[in-house]
Design an enzyme around this catalytic site. Structure first.
Site, PDB file in Angstrom:
ATOM      1  N   GLY B  50      18.200  50.415  -6.646  1.00 26.87           N
ATOM      2  CA  GLY B  50      16.497  51.458  -6.311  1.00 26.87           C
ATOM      3  C   GLY B  50      17.166  52.780  -6.565  1.00 26.87           C
ATOM      4  O   GLY B  50      18.442  52.721  -5.510  1.00 26.87           O
ATOM      5  N   CYS B  51      16.755  54.147  -6.445  1.00 25.55           N
ATOM      6  CA  CYS B  51      17.557  55.059  -6.172  1.00 25.55           C
ATOM      7  C   CYS B  51      16.938  55.325  -4.554  1.00 25.55           C
ATOM      8  O   CYS B  51      17.993  56.128  -4.022  1.00 25.55           O
ATOM      9  CB  CYS B  51      16.991  56.548  -6.278  1.00 25.55           C
ATOM     10  SG  CYS B  51      17.314  57.649  -5.931  1.00 25.55           S
ATOM     11  N   GLN B  52      16.335  54.014  -4.101  1.00 22.71           N
ATOM     12  CA  GLN B  52      16.066  54.342  -2.771  1.00 22.71           C
ATOM     13  C   GLN B  52      16.715  53.495  -1.922  1.00 22.71           C
ATOM     14  O   GLN B  52      16.785  53.263  -0.883  1.00 22.71           O
ATOM     15  CB  GLN B  52      14.434  54.459  -2.328  1.00 22.71           C
ATOM     16  CG  GLN B  52      13.906  55.533  -3.251  1.00 22.71           C
ATOM     17  CD  GLN B  52      13.752  57.059  -2.139  1.00 22.71           C
ATOM     18  OE1 GLN B  52      13.962  56.824  -1.168  1.00 22.71           O
ATOM     19  NE2 GLN B  52      13.516  58.185  -2.721  1.00 22.71           N
TER      20      GLN B  52
END
Ligand SMILES: Cc1ncc(COP(=O)(O)O)c(C=O)c1O
Lengths: 408, 140
Positions: B50-52
């Site tokens: 995920g980007c996070q």
């Protein structure tokens, strides 16, 4: 104690969104580096446009079209004067920073050849990396990187060593979005010019805080997004020196950008229209002008001074949190604080802050190379604007402490 | 227990909490206490970026029962993974495919399953369903 002469409470009343609640708490908006909020003066400009004189520009003989064209060109002049461009036609309206960079990178496809070198800084946003990588793939030019140190500052000695007569282009941000570092762009530009290279400065993060003077900087290209400086999304500026804009081929073909079209040959319009194909974001351009008027009425010196107060106060207060580490400790930085606490994941802190009504950014901030440099998955980033208050800093610090207590 | 029954049980448990603080504290505890995956499966093949936050998922089929282990580098994400594993793991592929995630809304954690969160959870559920499809054809 607060030193600013600005009436922050009065300023806050200009921003309708600042009085809303989030998850039952008053909104504390500290994600200004991602996008800034919009004052009613700019909202009024948008409503006035659509309710008063919405029309297509540069081509109608009727009154509305003339009014819209005049306002749009007035906005261009406002932007020109703000950045002190020599000519209005050096100001190209774009959809934002990313669009401006792609326009220039695309133009350089026909000017670079195999073996030429282009230099990028280690501190860039993906927007100021990927278009140039694509350019290098197309042309066979080689991408070189100016390294950074642990404080988040560029290693200028290394930069001087990278420069040579092979260097054709240097691109660097004025201010880093992930760390807030203000880069020595004047020095970068002068050195590049000595070897005959052109320089593009990504001003997306600088423009909300620092009034850049493109003639004094002697910069070849300067790009910004309106939405980071109280304006609307989907609008921005590419400043280019006249000689460079004349050298670059058009980016997109279409209406507005032509002088004459036959099936045998089309001649392009003069600047700035050569780079403004199709119906532009007329309302966005006008509102961008209104945003600059708004910020200039407050005054960039007063804004910068107050934001510096916020930065110093927030830095000192955040450092009272056990285990908190700030990434980006350059001597010269804007009101951006990137941090982590111990080994707690930024996502966890950000999720809890959101529950408390506090908006921060978490993650790699579209600057993965910087996170890789520090060996971290990302940071929590609080970025302050002139409409934030010292009390909001206190809410943030209390929120971080509460999140840490829950997560540890 | 069927997936539906487990989901009802979780909704029941969460109904004891008065506010988000308690829900989050519970999730954080879940995230902290569970070794959710064998280290050997924390490979690049099993990673969902995920980007996070990052998520790892591993699937095992025994007979006609599909089991999952998973992990994340963020604790709240990991807490939600623990709940999802409790729901999906140890079930028939067909039941996994038929199940929905509406119960996440009911327990007040909907925002973490929004694609814009980019925390890897939405992709993780997709991945779980993909495994279920793949193994379902194997069973037949
Ligand atoms: C330094 C920098 N460059 C470029 C961009 C991209 O701007 P936009 O998405 O408005 O095109 C941003 C936005 O976050 C930025 O911070």
């Amino acid at each position: 104690m607060q030193k600013t002469t600005l009436d922050i409470q009065a300023i806050r009343k200009d921003f309708p969104i600042l009085s809303r609640t989030v998850n039952g708490q008053p909104l504390v908006y500290l994600d200004n580096a991602a996008t800034s909020q919009t004052p009613k003066q700019v909202l009024d400009a948008i409503v006035d446009y659509y309710s008063g004189y919405n029309a297509n520009i540069h081509r109608g003989v009727h009154t509305l079209s003339q009014e819209a064209t005049d306002k749009y060109e007035q906005a261009r002049a406002t932007i020109q004067h703000h950045f002190n461009a020599k000519f209005a036609h050096e100001v190209i309206f774009t959809a934002g920073t990313t669009h401006g960079i792609n326009l220039v990178a695309n133009g350089f496809s026909s000017l670079l050849k195999k073996g030429d070198e282009v230099i990028v800084s280690a501190l860039e946003h993906h927007s100021n990396i990927v278009p140039w990588q694509m350019l290098c793939e197309r042309t066979g030019a080689v991408l070189k990187v100016i390294p950074m140190n642990l404080n988040g500052e560029l290693e200028m000695d290394a930069y001087y060593e990278l420069l040579s007569n092979k260097t054709k282009l240097v691109f660097c941000n004025h201010v880093s979005n992930a760390l807030g570092t203000v880069n020595p762009i004047k020095e970068i530009i002068n050195a590049a010019h000595k070897v005959g290279a052109a320089v593009l400065i990504d001003g997306a993060q600088a423009a909300p805080h620092i009034k850049a003077d493109v003639q004094e900087l002697d910069v070849d290209f300067y790009v910004v997004s309106a939405h980071k400086m109280c304006g609307p999304t989907g609008a921005g500026m590419l400043y280019g020196k006249e000689e460079w804009l004349n050298k670059l081929p058009p980016y997109q073909g279409g209406g507005e950008m032509i002088a004459e079209v036959t099936f045998e040959k089309t001649t392009y319009a003069d600047l700035p229209h050569k780079f403004e194909a199709g119906t532009p974001n007329i309302c966005g351009g006008i509102a961008f002008g209104a945003a600059l008027d708004y910020m200039n009425a407050i005054g960039f010196d007063a804004i910068a001074a107050y934001e510096h107060e916020l930065l110093e106060y927030a830095t000192a207060q955040l450092l009272t949190v056990d285990g908190l580490k700030i990434y980006g400790t350059a001597a010269n930085k804007t009101s951006v604080i990137s941090f982590n606490v111990g080994s707690i994941h930024p996502y966890d802190i950000g999720s809890i802050l959101d529950k408390l009504g506090i908006a921060v950014r978490t993650g790699h901030h579209c600057a993965q190379p910087i996170m890789d440099f520090y060996g971290i998955p990302g940071t929590v980033r609080a970025s302050f604007s002139f409409y934030n208050t010292m009390e909001e800093v206190d809410v943030l610090v209390a929120g971080v402490k509460r999140a840490v207590a829950m997560l540890q | 227990m069927t997936i539906k029954e487990i989901q009802e049980e979780i909704v029941d448990e969460f109904s004891m909490f008065d506010d988000w603080m308690q829900r989050y504290e519970y999730m954080i505890d879940l995230g902290k206490s569970l070794p959710l995956i064998d280290e050997q499966y924390k490979t690049d093949d099993n990673i969902i970026k995920g980007c996070q936050s990052k998520v790892w998922v591993h699937a095992d089929l025994e007979g006609d029962i599909l089991s999952f282990t998973a992990d994340s580098d963020a604790i709240i994400t990991k807490g939600i993974i623990a709940i999802l594993i409790r729901v999906y793991s140890g079930q028939h592929p067909k039941d996994i495919l038929d199940a929905d995630t509406n119960f996440i809304d009911e327990i007040g954690l909907k925002e973490h399953l929004s694609p814009t969160r980019a925390n890897g959870l939405v992709s993780m559920i997709k991945q779980i369903k993909m495994y279920a499809i793949a193994y379902q054809t194997q069973i037949k």
